[in-house]
Design a protein around this motif. Structure first.
Motif, PDB file in Angstrom:
ATOM      1  N   VAL A   1       5.539  -7.297  -5.746  1.00  0.00           N
ATOM      2  CA  VAL A   1       6.799  -6.817  -6.324  1.00  0.00           C
ATOM      3  C   VAL A   1       7.557  -5.964  -5.320  1.00  0.00           C
ATOM      4  O   VAL A   1       8.794  -5.984  -5.267  1.00  0.00           O
ATOM      5  CB  VAL A   1       6.519  -6.029  -7.621  1.00  0.00           C
ATOM      6  CG1 VAL A   1       7.817  -5.550  -8.256  1.00  0.00           C
ATOM      7  CG2 VAL A   1       5.736  -6.879  -8.612  1.00  0.00           C
ATOM      8  N   ALA A   2       6.826  -5.205  -4.504  1.00  0.00           N
ATOM      9  CA  ALA A   2       7.477  -4.341  -3.514  1.00  0.00           C
ATOM     10  C   ALA A   2       8.268  -5.142  -2.499  1.00  0.00           C
ATOM     11  O   ALA A   2       9.227  -4.630  -1.912  1.00  0.00           O
ATOM     12  CB  ALA A   2       6.434  -3.490  -2.803  1.00  0.00           C
ATOM     13  N   THR A   3       7.891  -6.406  -2.269  1.00  0.00           N
ATOM     14  CA  THR A   3       8.640  -7.229  -1.322  1.00  0.00           C
ATOM     15  C   THR A   3      10.095  -7.347  -1.741  1.00  0.00           C
ATOM     16  O   THR A   3      11.011  -7.197  -0.923  1.00  0.00           O
ATOM     17  CB  THR A   3       8.007  -8.627  -1.216  1.00  0.00           C
ATOM     18  OG1 THR A   3       6.629  -8.498  -0.887  1.00  0.00           O
ATOM     19  CG2 THR A   3       8.705  -9.455  -0.159  1.00  0.00           C
ATOM     20  N   TYR A   4      10.343  -7.609  -3.041  1.00  0.00           N
ATOM     21  CA  TYR A   4      11.723  -7.690  -3.509  1.00  0.00           C
ATOM     22  C   TYR A   4      12.404  -6.327  -3.402  1.00  0.00           C
ATOM     23  O   TYR A   4      13.510  -6.208  -2.869  1.00  0.00           O
ATOM     24  CB  TYR A   4      11.829  -8.148  -4.975  1.00  0.00           C
ATOM     25  CG  TYR A   4      10.776  -9.090  -5.468  1.00  0.00           C
ATOM     26  CD1 TYR A   4      10.408 -10.214  -4.742  1.00  0.00           C
ATOM     27  CD2 TYR A   4      10.154  -8.888  -6.694  1.00  0.00           C
ATOM     28  CE1 TYR A   4       9.458 -11.101  -5.217  1.00  0.00           C
ATOM     29  CE2 TYR A   4       9.210  -9.753  -7.183  1.00  0.00           C
ATOM     30  CZ  TYR A   4       8.855 -10.856  -6.441  1.00  0.00           C
ATOM     31  OH  TYR A   4       7.911 -11.715  -6.913  1.00  0.00           O
ATOM     32  N   LEU A   5      11.734  -5.311  -3.948  1.00  0.00           N
ATOM     33  CA  LEU A   5      12.373  -4.006  -4.088  1.00  0.00           C
ATOM     34  C   LEU A   5      12.616  -3.327  -2.750  1.00  0.00           C
ATOM     35  O   LEU A   5      13.669  -2.720  -2.535  1.00  0.00           O
ATOM     36  CB  LEU A   5      11.525  -3.109  -4.993  1.00  0.00           C
ATOM     37  CG  LEU A   5      11.405  -3.550  -6.455  1.00  0.00           C
ATOM     38  CD1 LEU A   5      10.542  -2.577  -7.241  1.00  0.00           C
ATOM     39  CD2 LEU A   5      12.779  -3.655  -7.091  1.00  0.00           C
ATOM     40  N   VAL A   6      11.643  -3.395  -1.846  1.00  0.00           N
ATOM     41  CA  VAL A   6      11.801  -2.717  -0.557  1.00  0.00           C
ATOM     42  C   VAL A   6      12.932  -3.360   0.243  1.00  0.00           C
ATOM     43  O   VAL A   6      13.802  -2.660   0.790  1.00  0.00           O
ATOM     44  CB  VAL A   6      10.482  -2.746   0.233  1.00  0.00           C
ATOM     45  CG1 VAL A   6      10.702  -2.292   1.669  1.00  0.00           C
ATOM     46  CG2 VAL A   6       9.455  -1.848  -0.433  1.00  0.00           C
ATOM     47  N   LEU A   7      12.950  -4.692   0.335  1.00  0.00           N
ATOM     48  CA  LEU A   7      14.009  -5.354   1.089  1.00  0.00           C
ATOM     49  C   LEU A   7      15.374  -5.114   0.443  1.00  0.00           C
ATOM     50  O   LEU A   7      16.382  -4.917   1.144  1.00  0.00           O
ATOM     51  CB  LEU A   7      13.719  -6.845   1.198  1.00  0.00           C
ATOM     52  CG  LEU A   7      12.521  -7.208   2.085  1.00  0.00           C
ATOM     53  CD1 LEU A   7      12.191  -8.698   1.976  1.00  0.00           C
ATOM     54  CD2 LEU A   7      12.787  -6.838   3.531  1.00  0.00           C
ATOM     55  N   GLY A   8      15.428  -5.102  -0.886  1.00  0.00           N
ATOM     56  CA  GLY A   8      16.687  -4.786  -1.559  1.00  0.00           C
ATOM     57  C   GLY A   8      17.117  -3.349  -1.326  1.00  0.00           C
ATOM     58  O   GLY A   8      18.300  -3.067  -1.105  1.00  0.00           O
ATOM     59  N   ALA A   9      16.159  -2.410  -1.353  1.00  0.00           N
ATOM     60  CA  ALA A   9      16.487  -1.005  -1.108  1.00  0.00           C
ATOM     61  C   ALA A   9      16.963  -0.803   0.327  1.00  0.00           C
ATOM     62  O   ALA A   9      17.912  -0.041   0.573  1.00  0.00           O
ATOM     63  CB  ALA A   9      15.270  -0.131  -1.396  1.00  0.00           C
TER      64      ALA A   9
END
Length: 444
Positions: free
Chosen positions: A142-150
């Motif tokens: 899940v962090a893959t989506y959120l970190v790259l988006g952040a």
């Protein structure tokens, strides 16, 4: 020891008056005391509610068949959590709670302690033979989506552009990553299957850049309100992907929505580290790109001339223009780079699951924006905040089978509830880049 002041003759005078504390500092202390006191009370309640403290875990991960559940007494974890949080509470009461990196580390320790206490309560006395599993692997997914988006949000806002459209970039990238990868699987017979997801990643990045270009076209060229344009682009992304998906004939839908999933790549040596090795170093290419993107964006923003220009146009565009920096060009560059990052994050939705579904981003783009605010527009802190939100999201999935103690509805809303609480109450006073969201044109 009292501080003495000296009169002009050199004789010691009366002790100096104590320095008056800032009201913001007092409010910070009160918040800490209240939050930590509640945590201590809840942790004690967790422990007292347990009848049989014996639980089991599978924290070593799915490495081999010999990884059998390990049983242990959860009382040590429960009382240890109470002790750690009580120490933090005492420091807060005495106004000795550390600041800076020390305060962050202590907060992480308190959060981990509360998490351990909660797990002991959730898994103890269960009627089902369920073992605690390692949450790191699911969190990183899940962090893959959120970190790259952040990171996309940080780059854009540092340049003075508010990118509300991250959610739209996610859903567009997810769709086009699926289409590009599926076409590569069906058409490029000579291309090794291992590399076909790379074609999907390219398609996702291009979709993210397309949405970023639309945002720049309206917000930078025609100076339309950036927030309004961002919201419109989110709706546009959902509408366009649903329309295109509905226009694909039934016999072609399966062929265009069958991307080859990313395979895990194991890093020798690191993957053998107990407990964390398999979760962190037997991952997909996108996860490794996320690892590299965090220090990479930090280096670009704070260690390069281009990063200095980005930060200058986000803080004082007129001053930057005065010294010869093309403000609009720099903002375009930052916006398109953010589109690449958000597009790669969106492509992870389909390349990790194997198919595109409508609304599969499920509001994670807005959680990525919340991570930007919590991270104070710093790439490393924003990435840490995004990982924390990813952890809560994974916790929801991990505890979904424990409805007997934790209501499923509460588990489902946990990530969003934590986002609201964090942004509204725990971040404190934060200052966005001074020119964020402000239009600029030559001669202003």
């Amino acid at each position: 020891m009292s501080t003495l002041v000296t009169d002009p003759t050199g004789r010691p005078d009366a002790p100096a008056e104590p320095q008056v504390r800032d009201r913001a500092d007092v409010r910070r202390q009160v918040k800490l005391v209240v939050v930590l006191a509640l945590l201590v009370a809840v942790e004690i309640w967790f422990k007292l509610e347990i009848t049989d403290p014996e639980v089991s875990h599978l924290l070593k991960g799915p490495r081999s068949a010999e990884n059998q559940p390990v049983f242990f007494d959860g009382s040590y974890v429960s009382w240890g959590a109470v002790a750690i949080t009580a120490v933090a509470l005492l420091l807060a009461v005495l106004n000795r709670y550390p600041r800076g990196a020390g305060g962050v580390l202590l907060a992480v320790l308190v959060g981990a302690s509360f998490y351990g206490s909660f797990l002991m309560w959730a898994y103890a006395d269960s009627a089902l033979p369920i073992a605690i599993t390692n949450p790191l692997g699911g969190t990183l997914l899940v962090a893959t989506y959120l970190v790259l988006g952040a990171l996309a949000g940080v780059v854009c806002e540092r340049a003075g552009v508010v990118n509300i459209a991250i959610e739209g970039q996610f859903i567009m990238a997810a769709f086009f990553a699926s289409v590009f990868c599926s076409l590569a699987v069906a058409s490029l017979g000579g291309l090794p299957l291992f590399w076909t997801p790379v074609v999907g990643m390219v398609g996702g990045a291009l979709a993210g850049v397309l949405v970023a270009a639309l945002l720049g076209f309206f917000a930078l060229r025609y100076q339309v309100d950036q927030v309004v344009v961002g919201v419109v682009l989110v709706t546009f992304g959902y509408g366009l992907t649903s329309f295109l998906r509905g226009q694909i004939p039934g016999d072609q839908a399966a062929r265009l929505n069958r991307p080859y999933q990313l395979e895990n790549v194991e890093i020798p040596g690191l993957a053998d580290i107990p407990y964390i090795g398999q979760a962190m170093f037997n991952q997909t290419l996108l996860v490794y790109l996320m690892y590299l993107a965090i220090p990479g964006v930090w280096f670009l923003l704070f260690q390069t001339r281009w990063g200095l220009r980005v930060r200058s146009v986000g803080e004082h565009p007129k001053a930057a223009d005065t010294v010869g920096i093309d403000v609009i060009r720099v903002r375009w560059q930052a916006l398109l780079l953010g589109g690449v990052l958000a597009g790669l994050g969106g492509s992870a939705f389909t390349l990790s699951t194997g198919a595109f579904t409508s609304q599969m981003s499920a509001g994670l783009g807005f959680i990525a924006l919340a991570a930007v605010i919590m991270g104070r527009w710093h790439p490393i802190y924003a990435a840490l905040a995004a990982i924390a939100f990813a952890f809560l999201r994974n916790l929801r999935d991990q505890l979904s089978i424990l409805d007997e103690k934790v209501p499923g509805e509460l588990i489902s809303m946990l990530p969003y509830l934590a986002t609201i609480i964090a942004v509204a109450g725990l971040v404190g006073r934060v200052r966005a880049p001074a020119a964020s969201g402000q239009h600029y044109s030559k001669g202003d």
